[in-house]
Design an enzyme around this catalytic site. Structure first.
Site, PDB file in Angstrom:
ATOM      1  N   ARG A  53       0.880  -1.187   0.000  1.00 15.47           N
ATOM      2  CA  ARG A  53       0.000   0.000   0.000  1.00 15.47           C
ATOM      3  C   ARG A  53       0.905   1.222   0.000  1.00 15.47           C
ATOM      4  O   ARG A  53       1.700   1.405   0.913  1.00 15.47           O
ATOM      5  CB  ARG A  53      -0.898  -0.003   1.240  1.00 15.47           C
ATOM      6  CG  ARG A  53      -1.589   1.335   1.463  1.00 15.47           C
ATOM      7  CD  ARG A  53      -2.670   1.280   2.505  1.00 15.47           C
ATOM      8  NE  ARG A  53      -3.832   0.575   2.007  1.00 15.47           N
ATOM      9  CZ  ARG A  53      -5.046   0.645   2.578  1.00 15.47           C
ATOM     10  NH1 ARG A  53      -5.233   1.381   3.654  1.00 15.47           N
ATOM     11  NH2 ARG A  53      -6.057  -0.029   2.071  1.00 15.47           N
ATOM     12  N   HIS A  74      -7.582   0.847  -6.221  1.00 19.17           N
ATOM     13  CA  HIS A  74      -7.781   0.008  -5.021  1.00 19.17           C
ATOM     14  C   HIS A  74      -8.472  -1.271  -5.485  1.00 19.17           C
ATOM     15  O   HIS A  74      -9.633  -1.535  -5.174  1.00 19.17           O
ATOM     16  CB  HIS A  74      -8.607   0.756  -3.976  1.00 19.17           C
ATOM     17  CG  HIS A  74      -8.533   0.173  -2.597  1.00 19.17           C
ATOM     18  ND1 HIS A  74      -7.785  -0.948  -2.295  1.00 19.17           N
ATOM     19  CD2 HIS A  74      -9.121   0.543  -1.432  1.00 19.17           C
ATOM     20  CE1 HIS A  74      -7.922  -1.220  -1.005  1.00 19.17           C
ATOM     21  NE2 HIS A  74      -8.718  -0.341  -0.458  1.00 19.17           N
ATOM     22  N   GLN A 112     -10.236  -3.871  -3.096  1.00  9.72           N
ATOM     23  CA  GLN A 112     -11.507  -3.386  -2.575  1.00  9.72           C
ATOM     24  C   GLN A 112     -12.637  -3.691  -3.547  1.00  9.72           C
ATOM     25  O   GLN A 112     -13.689  -4.201  -3.163  1.00  9.72           O
ATOM     26  CB  GLN A 112     -11.420  -1.868  -2.324  1.00  9.72           C
ATOM     27  CG  GLN A 112     -12.712  -1.281  -1.796  1.00  9.72           C
ATOM     28  CD  GLN A 112     -13.069  -1.818  -0.429  1.00  9.72           C
ATOM     29  OE1 GLN A 112     -12.218  -1.839   0.472  1.00  9.72           O
ATOM     30  NE2 GLN A 112     -14.301  -2.278  -0.241  1.00  9.72           N
ATOM     31  N   ASP A 162     -17.323   6.926  -1.014  1.00 16.25           N
ATOM     32  CA  ASP A 162     -16.044   6.826  -0.300  1.00 16.25           C
ATOM     33  C   ASP A 162     -15.765   8.211   0.286  1.00 16.25           C
ATOM     34  O   ASP A 162     -16.435   9.192  -0.079  1.00 16.25           O
ATOM     35  CB  ASP A 162     -14.943   6.393  -1.291  1.00 16.25           C
ATOM     36  CG  ASP A 162     -13.582   6.170  -0.625  1.00 16.25           C
ATOM     37  OD1 ASP A 162     -13.524   6.101   0.622  1.00 16.25           O
ATOM     38  OD2 ASP A 162     -12.570   6.068  -1.350  1.00 16.25           O
ATOM     39  N   CYS A 193     -16.405   1.613   1.031  1.00 18.79           N
ATOM     40  CA  CYS A 193     -15.231   0.762   1.276  1.00 18.79           C
ATOM     41  C   CYS A 193     -14.750   0.849   2.719  1.00 18.79           C
ATOM     42  O   CYS A 193     -14.033  -0.038   3.179  1.00 18.79           O
ATOM     43  CB  CYS A 193     -14.104   1.154   0.325  1.00 18.79           C
ATOM     44  SG  CYS A 193     -13.629   2.886   0.479  1.00 18.79           S
ATOM     45  N   ARG A 221     -13.515  -8.765   1.851  1.00 19.15           N
ATOM     46  CA  ARG A 221     -12.107  -8.500   1.521  1.00 19.15           C
ATOM     47  C   ARG A 221     -11.279  -9.755   1.792  1.00 19.15           C
ATOM     48  O   ARG A 221     -10.472 -10.180   0.977  1.00 19.15           O
ATOM     49  CB  ARG A 221     -11.563  -7.334   2.374  1.00 19.15           C
ATOM     50  CG  ARG A 221     -12.096  -5.955   2.041  1.00 19.15           C
ATOM     51  CD  ARG A 221     -11.563  -5.445   0.712  1.00 19.15           C
ATOM     52  NE  ARG A 221     -10.120  -5.412   0.656  1.00 19.15           N
ATOM     53  CZ  ARG A 221      -9.353  -4.417   1.082  1.00 19.15           C
ATOM     54  NH1 ARG A 221      -9.913  -3.329   1.564  1.00 19.15           N
ATOM     55  NH2 ARG A 221      -8.039  -4.463   0.975  1.00 19.15           N
TER      56      ARG A 221
END
Ligand code: CP
Ligand code: NVA
Length: 304
Positions: free
Chosen positions: A103, A130, A133, A222, A262, A290
């Site tokens: 990340r 992402h 996700q 988000d 998310c 996830r």
């Protein structure tokens, strides 16, 4: 499958659908004794240059359930934080571990890591994408009974990393995606162009959240200020006023529509507490998924 998973378009539509099915199988198996352990003795290095709750825990527990284990590497106590080049880190880690999850900020960093690593590299979020996700989001949509090739998704708010991954997914699978973003906060133009090149998607940017939400099966949002953008927070709060998922926006969506986020959420900004806690919210299923879908991804990418 490609060696690395850096963005949704690293998968074909068939590979993506088969990962989702494998994720559902891992979910059904649960943590019961006797479940397969395909990654027995394998190690995943996890590099985090930004904070995380879900990504860290879901990868770490996922690796343990697969029979392997995961190492958390923070820039604060590794040489990565003191400027050791990405390509050297990639080559050194490849001598010890079987996969790398990273990340970070720039997408170029994960690409550089992948091109120098002998082991698979997984993007655990960059400023641009992402993908893990959106795998979990698609798995959640599927388990809620939506047709992944025909559903209508409305993304409300910032055209950020998560939005870019949704743009790629829509173009790969062919579903309808409306992104309601204020001017200047659209998804990445390069991602839009490349994804459109596939010629399958029905992706449009609109300004009005109600227009995007009309008849949508999924309302997605988000945060307005992503990690790394903290200095822009005041400007963003002003720009995104009106781009909130609330009960009234939800009432414009299709009957039976669900709401996704998310997480982490800023209640009262991009989503109301009422919607987040309401019966249409699927946010905690997304978070759980996830782990299941990443178990599918890890067991596909890491040779065993
Ligand atoms: N959704 C997500 O990636 O959460 P974390 O930042 O907690 O990992
Ligand atoms: N867009 C958010 C997602 C967090 C999981 C961020 O990048 O901070």
């Amino acid at each position: 499958m490609k060696k690395d998973f850096l963005r949704i378009l690293d998968l074909s539509d068939r590979e993506l659908l088969s990962l989702l099915a494998a994720g559902q199988a891992w979910k059904r198996r649960g943590a019961r004794r006797g479940a397969p352990r395909p990654l027995l003795g394998k190690t995943l290095a996890m590099i985090f240059q930004k904070a995380s709750t879900r990504t860290r825990v879901s990868f770490e527990v996922g690796m343990a359930r697969l029979g392997g284990h995961a190492l958390f590497l923070s820039p604060a106590d590794t040489q990565i934080g003191r400027g050791e080049p990405v390509r050297d880190t990639a080559r050194v880690l490849s001598r010890y571990v079987d996969g790398i999850m990273i990340r970070t900020f720039e997408q170029e960093t994960v690409e550089e890591m992948a091109s120098h690593a002998a082991v698979p590299v997984i993007n655990g979020l960059t400023d641009s994408h992402h993908p893990c996700q959106v795998l979990a989001d698609l798995m959640t949509a599927k388990e809620r009974g939506f047709d992944l090739r025909r559903m209508k998704v409305a993304f409300i708010g910032d055209g950020n990393n998560v939005a870019n991954s949704w743009v790629e997914a829509a173009n790969l699978l062919g579903f309808s995606l409306r992104l309601a973003c204020p001017k200047g906060f659209e998804p990445d133009a390069g991602v839009m162009r490349e994804a459109e090149g596939l010629g399958r998607g029905d992706v449009r940017i609109v300004r009005d959240p109600a227009e995007a939400a009309r008849d949508a099966h999924i309302l997605y949002t988000d945060v307005w200020t992503s990690m790394g953008q903290e200095k822009e927070r005041r400007r963003r709060l002003a720009a995104f006023r009106g781009y909130r998922i609330d009960a009234s926006l939800l009432s414009a969506a299709a009957k039976g529509a669900i709401v996704m986020h998310c997480l982490p959420a800023h209640r009262g900004e991009e989503i109301t507490d009422e919607v987040m806690e309401g019966p249409r919210s699927a946010v905690f299923d997304e978070a759980e998924n996830r782990m299941h879908v990443q178990m599918a991804l890890l067991s596909k990418l890491i040779p065993h």
